[in-house]
Design a protein around this motif. Structure first.
Motif, mmCIF file in Angstrom:
data_model
loop_
_atom_site.group_PDB
_atom_site.id
_atom_site.type_symbol
_atom_site.label_atom_id
_atom_site.label_comp_id
_atom_site.label_asym_id
_atom_site.label_seq_id
_atom_site.Cartn_x
_atom_site.Cartn_y
_atom_site.Cartn_z
ATOM 1 N N VAL A 172 0.841 -1.197 0.000
ATOM 2 C CA VAL A 172 0.000 0.000 0.000
ATOM 3 C C VAL A 172 0.878 1.251 0.000
ATOM 4 O O VAL A 172 0.628 2.198 -0.740
ATOM 5 C CB VAL A 172 -0.986 0.000 1.191
ATOM 6 N N ASN A 173 1.924 1.252 0.823
ATOM 7 C CA ASN A 173 2.808 2.415 0.873
ATOM 8 C C ASN A 173 3.536 2.645 -0.446
ATOM 9 O O ASN A 173 3.726 3.788 -0.853
ATOM 10 C CB ASN A 173 3.800 2.296 2.025
ATOM 11 N N VAL A 174 3.937 1.583 -1.126
ATOM 12 C CA VAL A 174 4.575 1.736 -2.434
ATOM 13 C C VAL A 174 3.574 2.323 -3.428
ATOM 14 O O VAL A 174 3.900 3.249 -4.178
ATOM 15 C CB VAL A 174 5.147 0.396 -2.950
ATOM 16 N N ALA A 175 2.358 1.803 -3.408
ATOM 17 C CA ALA A 175 1.335 2.318 -4.323
ATOM 18 C C ALA A 175 1.044 3.793 -4.054
ATOM 19 O O ALA A 175 0.829 4.572 -4.982
ATOM 20 C CB ALA A 175 0.055 1.489 -4.201
ATOM 21 N N LEU A 176 1.067 4.186 -2.802
ATOM 22 C CA LEU A 176 0.767 5.574 -2.431
ATOM 23 C C LEU A 176 1.948 6.519 -2.608
ATOM 24 O O LEU A 176 1.773 7.738 -2.626
ATOM 25 C CB LEU A 176 0.324 5.634 -0.963
ATOM 26 N N ALA A 177 3.137 5.995 -2.724
ATOM 27 C CA ALA A 177 4.355 6.813 -2.705
ATOM 28 C C ALA A 177 4.364 7.909 -3.762
ATOM 29 O O ALA A 177 4.836 9.014 -3.506
ATOM 30 C CB ALA A 177 5.591 5.924 -2.851
ATOM 31 N N ALA A 178 3.862 7.639 -4.944
ATOM 32 C CA ALA A 178 3.907 8.621 -6.034
ATOM 33 C C ALA A 178 2.816 9.673 -5.914
ATOM 34 O O ALA A 178 2.776 10.610 -6.702
ATOM 35 C CB ALA A 178 3.821 7.915 -7.380
ATOM 36 N N GLY A 179 1.913 9.518 -4.945
ATOM 37 C CA GLY A 179 0.855 10.503 -4.758
ATOM 38 C C GLY A 179 -0.418 10.192 -5.515
ATOM 39 O O GLY A 179 -1.449 10.804 -5.274
ATOM 40 N N ILE A 222 -3.888 -0.690 -8.818
ATOM 41 C CA ILE A 222 -4.985 -1.255 -8.009
ATOM 42 C C ILE A 222 -5.242 -2.702 -8.411
ATOM 43 O O ILE A 222 -5.375 -3.573 -7.555
ATOM 44 C CB ILE A 222 -6.264 -0.399 -8.138
ATOM 45 N N LYS A 223 -5.261 -2.973 -9.716
ATOM 46 C CA LYS A 223 -5.468 -4.353 -10.187
ATOM 47 C C LYS A 223 -4.325 -5.250 -9.697
ATOM 48 O O LYS A 223 -4.562 -6.373 -9.246
ATOM 49 C CB LYS A 223 -5.567 -4.378 -11.708
ATOM 50 N N GLN A 224 -3.088 -4.749 -9.754
ATOM 51 C CA GLN A 224 -1.947 -5.528 -9.281
ATOM 52 C C GLN A 224 -2.075 -5.783 -7.780
ATOM 53 O O GLN A 224 -1.796 -6.895 -7.309
ATOM 54 C CB GLN A 224 -0.635 -4.802 -9.599
ATOM 55 N N LEU A 225 -2.478 -4.775 -7.023
ATOM 56 C CA LEU A 225 -2.690 -4.960 -5.578
ATOM 57 C C LEU A 225 -3.735 -6.036 -5.320
ATOM 58 O O LEU A 225 -3.551 -6.892 -4.449
ATOM 59 C CB LEU A 225 -3.111 -3.650 -4.909
ATOM 60 N N GLU A 226 -4.825 -6.007 -6.063
ATOM 61 C CA GLU A 226 -5.865 -7.035 -5.896
ATOM 62 C C GLU A 226 -5.299 -8.423 -6.169
ATOM 63 O O GLU A 226 -5.566 -9.364 -5.409
ATOM 64 C CB GLU A 226 -7.053 -6.738 -6.818
ATOM 65 N N ASN A 227 -4.515 -8.562 -7.234
ATOM 66 C CA ASN A 227 -3.901 -9.857 -7.553
ATOM 67 C C ASN A 227 -2.965 -10.315 -6.437
ATOM 68 O O ASN A 227 -2.963 -11.492 -6.056
ATOM 69 C CB ASN A 227 -3.127 -9.785 -8.871
ATOM 70 N N LYS A 233 -9.232 -9.578 -1.428
ATOM 71 C CA LYS A 233 -8.927 -8.476 -2.343
ATOM 72 C C LYS A 233 -9.884 -7.309 -2.153
ATOM 73 O O LYS A 233 -9.581 -6.198 -2.555
ATOM 74 C CB LYS A 233 -8.863 -8.936 -3.791
ATOM 75 N N ALA A 234 -11.017 -7.560 -1.499
ATOM 76 C CA ALA A 234 -11.919 -6.454 -1.158
ATOM 77 C C ALA A 234 -11.242 -5.508 -0.166
ATOM 78 O O ALA A 234 -11.635 -4.357 -0.024
ATOM 79 C CB ALA A 234 -13.226 -6.984 -0.586
ATOM 80 N N GLN A 235 -10.197 -6.001 0.503
ATOM 81 C CA GLN A 235 -9.452 -5.166 1.443
ATOM 82 C C GLN A 235 -8.746 -4.029 0.705
ATOM 83 O O GLN A 235 -8.484 -2.988 1.288
ATOM 84 C CB GLN A 235 -8.442 -6.013 2.220
ATOM 85 N N VAL A 236 -8.470 -4.214 -0.601
ATOM 86 C CA VAL A 236 -7.899 -3.128 -1.388
ATOM 87 C C VAL A 236 -8.872 -1.965 -1.370
ATOM 88 O O VAL A 236 -8.489 -0.811 -1.234
ATOM 89 C CB VAL A 236 -7.579 -3.565 -2.836
ATOM 90 N N ALA A 237 -10.171 -2.301 -1.472
ATOM 91 C CA ALA A 237 -11.183 -1.249 -1.442
ATOM 92 C C ALA A 237 -11.200 -0.562 -0.081
ATOM 93 O O ALA A 237 -11.344 0.659 0.007
ATOM 94 C CB ALA A 237 -12.561 -1.830 -1.770
ATOM 95 N N SER A 238 -11.047 -1.332 1.011
ATOM 96 C CA SER A 238 -11.011 -0.694 2.339
ATOM 97 C C SER A 238 -9.737 0.113 2.513
ATOM 98 O O SER A 238 -9.729 1.128 3.188
ATOM 99 C CB SER A 238 -11.170 -1.718 3.452
#
Length: 187
Positions: free
Chosen positions: A148-155, A162-167, A176-181
């Motif tokens: 999550v922190n890597v995904a958020l790092a670029a702002g 998001i799709k990669q995080l779900e996978n 994977k619903a936790q990605v939504a939370s």
């Protein structure tokens, strides 16, 4: 292979991998990927990353080294899924290595080289399920936090991230619903 006068093999098996590591070690370097430590092997048409000093003759990677390596692999998958690794994503991953007080200096050098290799090598899911199976719930939660922190790092988070995080959440055995939370953080 051309430099040492040999024909390029179709695949790099143990014999070829041992040749690579022994040549590199004799020159005073370590190589990534080193199948003994990185759970990955080089491919004939792929890249290698060398790092000064190498692993040394008595290197025995710690459990933390293996866990951080897994987190870096997954983090690199998130960071590079959109075809571009943002400087803040890269910085986040390097800090993850640098700030871990349980890693030895040799482990940190090896993991920095591993991260560089992972970010410059096409990602795949090969062997990932078996490696993830070795992680406990606490480690999986730690990896989720890093992703999550890597995904958020670029702002901003791209739909591909998001799709990669779900996978990856699914691979980690997380909902994977936790990605939504986590999504309130991702928007």
């Amino acid at each position: 292979w051309q430099q040492i006068g040999l024909e390029t093999p179709e695949r790099i098996n143990k014999k070829e991998s041992d040749l690579i590591t022994s040549l590199v070690e004799k020159a005073g370097y370590g190589v990534v990927p080193d199948p003994r430590y990185h759970n990955a092997k080089p491919s004939p048409d792929g890249s290698l990353v060398l790092f000064a000093g190498g692993h040394g003759p008595h290197f025995d990677p710690s459990k933390v080294f293996r866990e951080v390596g897994m987190a870096l692999r997954l983090g690199a998958m998130v960071a590079s899924v959109d075809g571009h690794v943002d400087e803040t994503e890269l910085s986040m991953l390097h800090k993850f290595i640098d700030h871990d007080t349980h890693l030895s200096p040799v482990e940190k050098r090896s993991l920095h080289a591993y991260l560089h290799w992972r970010l410059n090598t096409p990602a795949n899911m090969s062997g990932l399920k078996a490696r993830i199976a070795t992680l406990g719930d606490v480690e999986k939660e730690g990896v989720r936090h890093i992703l999550v922190n890597v995904a958020l790092a670029a702002g901003k988070v791209t739909p591909d991230e998001i799709k990669q995080l779900e996978n990856l959440y699914t691979a980690l055995g997380l909902d994977k619903a936790q990605v939504a939370s986590d999504g309130h953080k991702l928007t």
